[in-house]
Design a protein around this motif. Sequence first.
Motif, PDB file in Angstrom:
ATOM      1  N   GLY A   1       0.818  -1.208   0.000  1.00  0.00           N
ATOM      2  CA  GLY A   1       0.000   0.000   0.000  1.00  0.00           C
ATOM      3  C   GLY A   1       0.853   1.259   0.000  1.00  0.00           C
ATOM      4  O   GLY A   1       0.540   2.240  -0.694  1.00  0.00           O
ATOM      5  N   LYS A   2       1.957   1.227   0.757  1.00  0.00           N
ATOM      6  CA  LYS A   2       2.865   2.381   0.786  1.00  0.00           C
ATOM      7  C   LYS A   2       3.600   2.525  -0.538  1.00  0.00           C
ATOM      8  O   LYS A   2       3.842   3.642  -1.022  1.00  0.00           O
ATOM      9  CB  LYS A   2       3.854   2.229   1.939  1.00  0.00           C
ATOM     10  N   TYR A   3       3.983   1.395  -1.139  1.00  0.00           N
ATOM     11  CA  TYR A   3       4.641   1.454  -2.447  1.00  0.00           C
ATOM     12  C   TYR A   3       3.746   2.158  -3.466  1.00  0.00           C
ATOM     13  O   TYR A   3       4.226   2.959  -4.284  1.00  0.00           O
ATOM     14  CB  TYR A   3       4.953   0.048  -2.978  1.00  0.00           C
ATOM     15  N   PHE A   4       2.472   1.824  -3.430  1.00  0.00           N
ATOM     16  CA  PHE A   4       1.521   2.420  -4.375  1.00  0.00           C
ATOM     17  C   PHE A   4       1.550   3.949  -4.272  1.00  0.00           C
ATOM     18  O   PHE A   4       1.622   4.659  -5.281  1.00  0.00           O
ATOM     19  CB  PHE A   4       0.113   1.896  -4.093  1.00  0.00           C
ATOM     20  N   ALA A   5       1.513   4.454  -3.042  1.00  0.00           N
ATOM     21  CA  ALA A   5       1.514   5.906  -2.845  1.00  0.00           C
ATOM     22  C   ALA A   5       2.817   6.527  -3.345  1.00  0.00           C
ATOM     23  O   ALA A   5       2.809   7.593  -3.977  1.00  0.00           O
ATOM     24  CB  ALA A   5       1.297   6.222  -1.371  1.00  0.00           C
ATOM     25  N   GLU A   6       3.952   5.869  -3.072  1.00  0.00           N
ATOM     26  CA  GLU A   6       5.244   6.406  -3.488  1.00  0.00           C
ATOM     27  C   GLU A   6       5.393   6.382  -5.006  1.00  0.00           C
ATOM     28  O   GLU A   6       5.908   7.329  -5.617  1.00  0.00           O
ATOM     29  CB  GLU A   6       6.387   5.619  -2.836  1.00  0.00           C
TER      30      GLU A   6
ATOM     31  N   ILE B   1      -2.964   1.828 -13.275  1.00  0.00           N
ATOM     32  CA  ILE B   1      -3.812   0.830 -12.643  1.00  0.00           C
ATOM     33  C   ILE B   1      -4.392  -0.008 -13.774  1.00  0.00           C
ATOM     34  O   ILE B   1      -5.073   0.523 -14.649  1.00  0.00           O
ATOM     35  CB  ILE B   1      -4.938   1.479 -11.824  1.00  0.00           C
ATOM     36  N   PRO B   2      -4.076  -1.290 -13.827  1.00  0.00           N
ATOM     37  CA  PRO B   2      -4.508  -2.113 -14.963  1.00  0.00           C
ATOM     38  C   PRO B   2      -6.017  -2.033 -15.187  1.00  0.00           C
ATOM     39  O   PRO B   2      -6.806  -2.135 -14.238  1.00  0.00           O
ATOM     40  CB  PRO B   2      -4.078  -3.525 -14.549  1.00  0.00           C
TER      41      PRO B   2
ATOM     42  N   LYS C   1      -2.434  -3.299  -5.610  1.00  0.00           N
ATOM     43  CA  LYS C   1      -1.432  -4.366  -5.704  1.00  0.00           C
ATOM     44  C   LYS C   1      -1.090  -4.639  -7.167  1.00  0.00           C
ATOM     45  O   LYS C   1       0.085  -4.818  -7.518  1.00  0.00           O
ATOM     46  CB  LYS C   1      -1.952  -5.640  -5.029  1.00  0.00           C
ATOM     47  N   GLU C   2      -2.099  -4.666  -8.023  1.00  0.00           N
ATOM     48  CA  GLU C   2      -1.866  -4.902  -9.447  1.00  0.00           C
ATOM     49  C   GLU C   2      -1.001  -3.798 -10.054  1.00  0.00           C
ATOM     50  O   GLU C   2      -0.137  -4.060 -10.899  1.00  0.00           O
ATOM     51  CB  GLU C   2      -3.196  -5.007 -10.175  1.00  0.00           C
ATOM     52  N   ALA C   3      -1.217  -2.574  -9.629  1.00  0.00           N
ATOM     53  CA  ALA C   3      -0.425  -1.458 -10.148  1.00  0.00           C
ATOM     54  C   ALA C   3       1.028  -1.563  -9.702  1.00  0.00           C
ATOM     55  O   ALA C   3       1.956  -1.312 -10.486  1.00  0.00           O
ATOM     56  CB  ALA C   3      -1.026  -0.136  -9.687  1.00  0.00           C
ATOM     57  N   VAL C   4       1.240  -1.915  -8.433  1.00  0.00           N
ATOM     58  CA  VAL C   4       2.608  -2.076  -7.927  1.00  0.00           C
ATOM     59  C   VAL C   4       3.299  -3.225  -8.656  1.00  0.00           C
ATOM     60  O   VAL C   4       4.476  -3.128  -9.034  1.00  0.00           O
ATOM     61  CB  VAL C   4       2.595  -2.306  -6.405  1.00  0.00           C
ATOM     62  N   GLU C   5       2.583  -4.313  -8.866  1.00  0.00           N
ATOM     63  CA  GLU C   5       3.154  -5.449  -9.597  1.00  0.00           C
ATOM     64  C   GLU C   5       3.491  -5.054 -11.036  1.00  0.00           C
ATOM     65  O   GLU C   5       4.522  -5.475 -11.577  1.00  0.00           O
ATOM     66  CB  GLU C   5       2.170  -6.616  -9.577  1.00  0.00           C
ATOM     67  N   ALA C   6       2.638  -4.256 -11.650  1.00  0.00           N
ATOM     68  CA  ALA C   6       2.909  -3.798 -13.017  1.00  0.00           C
ATOM     69  C   ALA C   6       4.189  -2.973 -13.061  1.00  0.00           C
ATOM     70  O   ALA C   6       4.997  -3.095 -13.993  1.00  0.00           O
ATOM     71  CB  ALA C   6       1.727  -2.985 -13.537  1.00  0.00           C
ATOM     72  N   PHE C   7       4.398  -2.127 -12.067  1.00  0.00           N
ATOM     73  CA  PHE C   7       5.623  -1.320 -11.992  1.00  0.00           C
ATOM     74  C   PHE C   7       6.836  -2.231 -11.801  1.00  0.00           C
ATOM     75  O   PHE C   7       7.864  -2.068 -12.460  1.00  0.00           O
ATOM     76  CB  PHE C   7       5.512  -0.327 -10.834  1.00  0.00           C
ATOM     77  N   ALA C   8       6.711  -3.211 -10.891  1.00  0.00           N
ATOM     78  CA  ALA C   8       7.814  -4.131 -10.627  1.00  0.00           C
ATOM     79  C   ALA C   8       8.191  -4.909 -11.882  1.00  0.00           C
ATOM     80  O   ALA C   8       9.382  -5.101 -12.181  1.00  0.00           O
ATOM     81  CB  ALA C   8       7.431  -5.090  -9.503  1.00  0.00           C
ATOM     82  N   GLN C   9       7.201  -5.343 -12.628  1.00  0.00           N
ATOM     83  CA  GLN C   9       7.474  -6.154 -13.814  1.00  0.00           C
ATOM     84  C   GLN C   9       7.980  -5.313 -14.979  1.00  0.00           C
ATOM     85  O   GLN C   9       8.757  -5.794 -15.808  1.00  0.00           O
ATOM     86  CB  GLN C   9       6.223  -6.949 -14.180  1.00  0.00           C
ATOM     87  N   ALA C  10       7.564  -4.056 -15.051  1.00  0.00           N
ATOM     88  CA  ALA C  10       8.119  -3.161 -16.070  1.00  0.00           C
ATOM     89  C   ALA C  10       9.608  -2.932 -15.834  1.00  0.00           C
ATOM     90  O   ALA C  10      10.387  -2.774 -16.775  1.00  0.00           O
ATOM     91  CB  ALA C  10       7.366  -1.832 -16.072  1.00  0.00           C
ATOM     92  N   HIS C  11      10.006  -2.936 -14.564  1.00  0.00           N
ATOM     93  CA  HIS C  11      11.410  -2.692 -14.183  1.00  0.00           C
ATOM     94  C   HIS C  11      12.049  -3.961 -13.616  1.00  0.00           C
ATOM     95  O   HIS C  11      12.882  -3.898 -12.708  1.00  0.00           O
ATOM     96  CB  HIS C  11      11.478  -1.558 -13.164  1.00  0.00           C
TER      97      HIS C  11
END
Length: 316
Positions: A208-213, A237-238, A255-265
């Motif tokens: 949740g904190k990752y999403f905000a950052e 956000i997918p 969570k999906e948005a954070v995962e999308a960021f992680a997988q893009a990078h």
Amino acid sequence: MTRPTTVLVLDDNKINALSSLTGFLTDRPGGMAGLTLQGLSDPAALDGYLNNHPEIDVVIVDAEFEKVSNQMTCLTAFRTLVRRGGPLAIGFSQDAYGRLLYPFAVCQLLPPSKHQVVVGWAYKNDKGLAEIGRLLDLIAASDRALPAPAGLRLCQPEAPITGEFMGKILKSRSDAMLWKEMSFSHFPYADLALAASIAERTAIQKIGKYFAEIKEFQLQMAVDEFHPLGAQAIFNIPEKPDRGPKKRAAADPKKEAVEAFAQAHHRFFQAPELVDIVIEHDLYPKGRRREKWWKNTRLKTVKPSGGGDGDRQEPQ
């Protein structure tokens, strides 16, 4: 007589890298005058190479070294250079998602050096080659101070919002492990918590904190005109079709948005050295982190040791 500026190109495809850089520098006004290039393909050999070649003034560092090592990235090379206190270093990487977080990590996670070591970052395109040439010209002009690099403006710890990004999403080993797992695929919270050795509730809070950052990071990057991330959709956000009220209620868009960021990078978050660097960063005396990162480096010409017949440039 002042000797040429000696540049070491650290790239796993050193022949192509040297050819590309030499071709660009040769075609510009003044050509290769005042410059000498050398090549090295393995970051593990960097420390020993520099010990045997004290004439090196600048190291140009690629981001990744898949052809020679699956255990090292530019993080190893920059960690070596920062620990040595030099030579001066310039990052030179592809402008692809997986490589665009490296300069943020280099500036924000590695310890501040006594003298400025990292003096720029450029990307492997025509604009980036021009930036490399400009930086080498500035370094060769030893009587001039180096200005703060535009390519690292948003990466430096002093930068609003983006300057603290790495420290906020990679505070500890558990953060690094969470990001590594999310960069592979989509996992339930329980599996993520197990991989990071934390409670499931803690994993939920962290994500949740990752999403905000990430959201703040994206907003800041979107208005930048220099960095390749500017104005690109790195945070989304997918969008998914209506799956009915029950499935819609079970969805977790943050969570999906954070995962999308992680997988893009994913290349960055799967860097073999990242966990150790995050742990080391967490152990630094916190007072040191307030030290100004850019030190307005000025180069001076000094006589080399060992009876050399030229002059050498060193940062002061």
